[in-house]
Design a protein around this motif. Structure first.
Motif, PDB file in Angstrom:
ATOM      1  N   GLY A 106      -1.948  12.475  -0.274  1.00 38.38           N
ATOM      2  CA  GLY A 106      -1.381  11.904   1.232  1.00 38.38           C
ATOM      3  C   GLY A 106      -2.817  10.395   1.805  1.00 38.38           C
ATOM      4  O   GLY A 106      -3.420  10.306   3.093  1.00 38.38           O
ATOM      5  N   ASN A 107      -3.304  10.371   0.226  1.00 42.25           N
ATOM      6  CA  ASN A 107      -4.846   9.739   0.813  1.00 42.25           C
ATOM      7  C   ASN A 107      -4.306   7.199   0.820  1.00 42.25           C
ATOM      8  O   ASN A 107      -2.610   7.709  -0.738  1.00 42.25           O
ATOM      9  N   GLN A 111       0.598  -1.244  -0.393  1.00 39.14           N
ATOM     10  CA  GLN A 111      -0.237  -0.192   0.003  1.00 39.14           C
ATOM     11  C   GLN A 111       0.942   1.419   0.018  1.00 39.14           C
ATOM     12  O   GLN A 111       2.116   1.934   0.832  1.00 39.14           O
ATOM     13  N   VAL A 112       0.229   2.301  -1.351  1.00 39.31           N
ATOM     14  CA  VAL A 112       1.156   3.945  -0.844  1.00 39.31           C
ATOM     15  C   VAL A 112      -0.438   4.720  -0.796  1.00 39.31           C
ATOM     16  O   VAL A 112      -1.069   4.524  -0.701  1.00 39.31           O
ATOM     17  N   LYS A 113       0.438   5.833  -0.582  1.00 44.80           N
ATOM     18  CA  LYS A 113      -0.162   7.040  -0.412  1.00 44.80           C
ATOM     19  C   LYS A 113      -0.470   8.203  -1.800  1.00 44.80           C
ATOM     20  O   LYS A 113       0.559   7.575  -3.059  1.00 44.80           O
ATOM     21  N   THR A 153      -6.863   5.155 -10.375  1.00 41.36           N
ATOM     22  CA  THR A 153      -5.915   4.823  -9.624  1.00 41.36           C
ATOM     23  C   THR A 153      -4.979   4.231  -9.217  1.00 41.36           C
ATOM     24  O   THR A 153      -3.838   3.980  -9.823  1.00 41.36           O
ATOM     25  N   VAL A 154      -5.376   2.704  -9.242  1.00 41.87           N
ATOM     26  CA  VAL A 154      -4.650   1.763  -9.135  1.00 41.87           C
ATOM     27  C   VAL A 154      -3.485   0.958 -10.031  1.00 41.87           C
ATOM     28  O   VAL A 154      -2.827   0.452  -9.916  1.00 41.87           O
ATOM     29  N   LYS A 155      -4.364   1.629 -11.212  1.00 41.96           N
ATOM     30  CA  LYS A 155      -4.071   1.184 -12.878  1.00 41.96           C
ATOM     31  C   LYS A 155      -2.679   2.372 -13.266  1.00 41.96           C
ATOM     32  O   LYS A 155      -1.703   1.797 -12.983  1.00 41.96           O
TER      33      LYS A 155
END
Length: 406
Positions: free
Chosen positions: A297-298, A291-293, A334-336
């Motif tokens: 910062g989300n 997991q990253v932001k 976003t994940v892509k």
């Protein structure tokens, strides 16, 4: 002894392909101060020092060096390239290869000038071919190397935590169970809804574990849900019966409760359908990244239902057996972009016709805004239609893959 010189740019995949294909012993990376992060990723992957990378070893590679230059100084890049030749004065001119894909136009012109002056090879690569460039012509050579999943993710600076490779031969039992669930939901949605509603109201005393035996009341009947113990094959049998002990659903697989009640049945059917597109494409399920932001910062969504490695980029697949909205589409995008890069693609596969979820077609507008392709059965085909899974979905996925940018 072969020497590979690559100009560093934001996209690392086209810089990595030729190293895997031509297997040079020495690699020089020419870049700028602004390329430090890209340098770290590329060097880390080439030398197998980046955390979480499980890429194939590159035993032919003896040395990787970084040379800093000015992005808009022709002479600086020219001198850097000439210095490389001086360092290997014992090698013939055709032992050197220049990858001009990255860097600025000024850097590329300077590198090409040295390649031409020295009689060395110059190439430009995309995800389909390598172009051999000379003053006289440009010749296309097929790109034969295929990257494994961990390599592509690592080149984005990310880490893959979990992924299960989909194997059609070992999934026969699970696919059969998923198909039975599909037929059950399609034909007895009232019973399915009663069970889901009962579980929503259930007082969870043992975490989120679904009980193995319970009964829930419909309008006229009481429906009994029962999941037995594992047999010698490792399968559990799940049944749903009514007052008359008529069997409405009976399935056997490793985890029938999760398959039925956590929506995994649709993921299995979609994975099986996509795996039929080509034997060359590797299909993965239950994919989870470190997991990253995001820049605000989300926390970025770090899971995707299905991931397809087409050899040089990724196809992200989100599966929805029920309703979804614009927030789901934004998360897909976003994940892509975070884990696969801008040249990858994301699709959302819906069991229900998309127009039945949103008759105003706002979902399609939002999907377009988020660069997500929604693939769903037509209203005529209906919910989770067999013809959709066997023909429409594979055809559409094949079309999307063929249209991916180089």
């Amino acid at each position: 002894m072969n020497v590979h010189i690559t100009l560093l740019g934001k996209e690392l995949l086209p810089l990595y392909y030729p190293v895997k294909q031509y297997k040079p012993e020495i690699v020089y990376i020419i870049g700028t101060k602004q390329n430090k992060e890209q340098t770290k990723r590329l060097v880390g992957l080439l030398t197998q020092k980046q955390e979480g990378v499980l890429a194939e070893e590159i035993p032919h590679l003896k040395k990787v060096s970084f040379i800093e230059t000015d992005a808009y100084d022709f002479e600086a890049t020219y001198r850097a390239c000439m210095k490389i030749h001086e360092n290997h004065s014992d090698l013939s001119s055709d032992s050197f290869m220049y990858n001009l894909t990255g860097g600025t136009k000024i850097m590329a012109l300077a590198a090409f000038a040295v390649a031409s002056d020295r009689g060395s090879k110059a190439i430009y690569t995309d995800s389909a071919s390598i172009k051999i460039i000379s003053k006289e012509q440009v010749k296309d050579i097929p790109l034969d190397c295929r990257l494994i999943l961990h390599e592509i993710v690592a080149l984005q600076g990310q880490k893959l935590l979990e992924a299960v490779k989909y194997d059609r031969q070992s999934k026969v039992q699970e696919v059969a169970a998923a198909q039975e669930i599909c037929n059950f939901i399609r034909n007895r949605r009232d019973v399915y809804n009663y069970i889901r509603q009962w579980l929503d109201n259930y007082q969870w005393e043992n975490g989120d574990t679904i009980p193995n035996h319970f009964a829930c009341r419909g309008v006229r009947d009481v429906f009994v849900f029962h999941c037995g113990q594992r047999n010698k094959s490792g399968y559990r049998t799940l049944t749903i019966t009514n007052n008359d002990r008529e069997v409405l659903l009976k399935i056997s697989c490793e985890d029938p409760k999760a398959l039925l009640l956590r929506g995994m049945w649709w993921e299995v059917l979609v994975a099986d359908s996509i795996s039929s597109v080509s034997k060359e494409y590797v299909v993965w399920q239950n994919v989870k990244f470190k997991q990253v932001k995001d820049p605000e910062g989300n926390m970025v969504k770090n899971e995707i239902d299905i991931l397809v490695n087409i050899g040089n980029k990724l196809l992200f697949v989100e599966c929805k057996s029920g309703k979804f909205d614009s927030a789901n589409l934004h998360k897909c995008r976003t994940v892509k972009s975070t884990y696969g890069g801008e040249k990858s693609k994301v699709i959302l596969v819906s069991a229900a016709p998309a127009d039945s979820i949103d008759s105003k077609s706002l979902l399609h507008e939002n999907a377009s805004d988020n660069s997500v392709s929604i693939i769903s059965p037509s209203p005529k085909q209906g919910y989770a239609a067999d013809v959709f899974l066997s023909r429409s979905l594979p055809d559409k996925v094949r079309e999307i893959i063929n249209a991916l940018p180089l």
